[in-house]
Design a protein around this motif. Structure first.
Motif, PDB file in Angstrom:
ATOM      1  N   MET A 146     -15.621  -1.612  -1.141  1.00 19.71           N
ATOM      2  CA  MET A 146     -16.120  -2.903  -1.629  1.00 19.71           C
ATOM      3  C   MET A 146     -14.996  -3.919  -1.873  1.00 19.71           C
ATOM      4  O   MET A 146     -15.199  -5.098  -1.701  1.00 19.71           O
ATOM      5  N   ALA A 147     -13.840  -3.437  -2.294  1.00 14.44           N
ATOM      6  CA  ALA A 147     -12.708  -4.330  -2.594  1.00 14.44           C
ATOM      7  C   ALA A 147     -11.452  -3.696  -1.994  1.00 14.44           C
ATOM      8  O   ALA A 147     -10.865  -2.794  -2.582  1.00 14.44           O
ATOM      9  N   VAL A 148     -11.059  -4.167  -0.841  1.00  9.10           N
ATOM     10  CA  VAL A 148      -9.996  -3.553  -0.050  1.00  9.10           C
ATOM     11  C   VAL A 148      -8.693  -3.363  -0.835  1.00  9.10           C
ATOM     12  O   VAL A 148      -7.945  -2.430  -0.576  1.00  9.10           O
ATOM     13  N   VAL A 149      -8.430  -4.179  -1.811  1.00  4.59           N
ATOM     14  CA  VAL A 149      -7.171  -4.145  -2.541  1.00  4.59           C
ATOM     15  C   VAL A 149      -6.970  -2.848  -3.332  1.00  4.59           C
ATOM     16  O   VAL A 149      -5.828  -2.506  -3.670  1.00  4.59           O
ATOM     17  N   THR A 150      -8.013  -2.102  -3.615  1.00  4.04           N
ATOM     18  CA  THR A 150      -7.854  -0.902  -4.443  1.00  4.04           C
ATOM     19  C   THR A 150      -7.145   0.233  -3.709  1.00  4.04           C
ATOM     20  O   THR A 150      -6.446   1.023  -4.339  1.00  4.04           O
ATOM     21  N   ALA A 151      -7.297   0.337  -2.400  1.00  5.76           N
ATOM     22  CA  ALA A 151      -6.623   1.413  -1.658  1.00  5.76           C
ATOM     23  C   ALA A 151      -5.104   1.267  -1.693  1.00  5.76           C
ATOM     24  O   ALA A 151      -4.405   2.261  -1.942  1.00  5.76           O
ATOM     25  N   PRO A 152      -4.534   0.071  -1.463  1.00  2.32           N
ATOM     26  CA  PRO A 152      -3.072  -0.042  -1.590  1.00  2.32           C
ATOM     27  C   PRO A 152      -2.566   0.281  -2.998  1.00  2.32           C
ATOM     28  O   PRO A 152      -1.482   0.842  -3.154  1.00  2.32           O
ATOM     29  N   ILE A 153      -3.347  -0.046  -4.003  1.00  2.00           N
ATOM     30  CA  ILE A 153      -2.963   0.308  -5.375  1.00  2.00           C
ATOM     31  C   ILE A 153      -2.940   1.833  -5.504  1.00  2.00           C
ATOM     32  O   ILE A 153      -2.007   2.405  -6.071  1.00  2.00           O
ATOM     33  N   PHE A 196      -4.491   7.156   3.421  1.00  2.00           N
ATOM     34  CA  PHE A 196      -4.225   5.715   3.483  1.00  2.00           C
ATOM     35  C   PHE A 196      -3.485   5.353   4.766  1.00  2.00           C
ATOM     36  O   PHE A 196      -3.895   4.445   5.499  1.00  2.00           O
ATOM     37  N   TRP A 197      -2.367   6.022   5.040  1.00  2.00           N
ATOM     38  CA  TRP A 197      -1.531   5.618   6.169  1.00  2.00           C
ATOM     39  C   TRP A 197      -2.173   5.916   7.510  1.00  2.00           C
ATOM     40  O   TRP A 197      -2.000   5.146   8.470  1.00  2.00           O
ATOM     41  N   LEU A 198      -2.926   7.003   7.620  1.00  2.00           N
ATOM     42  CA  LEU A 198      -3.652   7.268   8.870  1.00  2.00           C
ATOM     43  C   LEU A 198      -4.737   6.214   9.082  1.00  2.00           C
ATOM     44  O   LEU A 198      -4.958   5.755  10.208  1.00  2.00           O
ATOM     45  N   GLY A 199      -5.405   5.828   8.009  1.00  2.00           N
ATOM     46  CA  GLY A 199      -6.413   4.772   8.105  1.00  2.00           C
ATOM     47  C   GLY A 199      -5.795   3.441   8.495  1.00  2.00           C
ATOM     48  O   GLY A 199      -6.338   2.703   9.321  1.00  2.00           O
ATOM     49  N   ALA A 200      -4.635   3.131   7.909  1.00  2.00           N
ATOM     50  CA  ALA A 200      -3.944   1.878   8.250  1.00  2.00           C
ATOM     51  C   ALA A 200      -3.484   1.897   9.710  1.00  2.00           C
ATOM     52  O   ALA A 200      -3.612   0.888  10.418  1.00  2.00           O
ATOM     53  N   LEU A 201      -2.973   3.031  10.164  1.00  2.00           N
ATOM     54  CA  LEU A 201      -2.549   3.157  11.563  1.00  2.00           C
ATOM     55  C   LEU A 201      -3.740   2.995  12.501  1.00  2.00           C
ATOM     56  O   LEU A 201      -3.670   2.248  13.490  1.00  2.00           O
ATOM     57  N   TRP A 240     -15.099   8.746   7.760  1.00  2.00           N
ATOM     58  CA  TRP A 240     -13.899   9.573   7.627  1.00  2.00           C
ATOM     59  C   TRP A 240     -13.318   9.462   6.221  1.00  2.00           C
ATOM     60  O   TRP A 240     -12.992  10.470   5.589  1.00  2.00           O
ATOM     61  N   THR A 241     -13.213   8.236   5.703  1.00  2.00           N
ATOM     62  CA  THR A 241     -12.643   8.020   4.371  1.00  2.00           C
ATOM     63  C   THR A 241     -13.523   8.633   3.288  1.00  2.00           C
ATOM     64  O   THR A 241     -13.029   9.326   2.389  1.00  2.00           O
ATOM     65  N   ILE A 242     -14.808   8.403   3.373  1.00  2.00           N
ATOM     66  CA  ILE A 242     -15.731   8.968   2.374  1.00  2.00           C
ATOM     67  C   ILE A 242     -15.692  10.490   2.413  1.00  2.00           C
ATOM     68  O   ILE A 242     -15.667  11.153   1.368  1.00  2.00           O
TER      69      ILE A 242
END
Length: 146
Positions: free
Chosen positions: A36-43, A70-75, A111-113
């Motif tokens: 819902m709020a993308v900023v929480t994953a980098p935190i 996180f990093w696999l998702g970002a890649l 995948w993330t869930i």
């Protein structure tokens, strides 16, 4: 009974070391919140990087699993973005790039869930992630009847 007496009871001797378990649970929640709020994953990944090696080995396996999530998702997101732009650049029909975008988003969401679900289940059961380097679910057998 003094504090030193309770430290030697058989029940506490068999309990796994779960220092940092609450922190790992918060990071899983931050990852799920990023839907819902993308900023929480980098935190969450920042916290995981900062706390890695300062918690119990059991929880450390979860932190590594979370960092890799996180990093696999970002890649994957970066690769999909490049592919999406390349499709536009070569003049592919708009439906092609939209299909790629929505398809990737859906797969990434599932995948993330699933990774968070497996991680939370193992964390609450005081079990480490068997293979935190896994690209899928940490070596856990995922079944829908569980």
């Amino acid at each position: 009974m003094s504090h030193s007496d309770t430290a030697l009871t058989p029940d506490t001797a068999l309990a796994p070391d779960t220092r940092g378990r609450g922190l790992a649970a918060v990071i899983y929640v931050l990852y799920l919140g990023s839907i819902m709020a993308v900023v929480t994953a980098p935190i969450g990944v920042l916290i995981a990087h900062l706390r890695r090696g300062r918690v119990s080995p059991l929880v450390d396996s979860h932190l590594l699993f979370q960092i890799r999530t996180f990093w696999l998702g970002a890649l994957g997101g970066g690769i999909a973005l490049v592919a999406w732009n390349l499709l536009g650049w070569i003049g592919a029909p708009a439906w092609t790039s939209w299909t790629l975008g929505y398809g990737f988003f859906t797969v990434c969401l599932i995948w993330t869930i699933a990774r968070c679900g497996v991680g939370i289940q193992r964390l609450m059961s005081a079990r480490p992630v068997d293979n935190p380097h896994s690209l899928l679910f940490g070596g856990a057998a995922v079944r829908l009847d569980d």
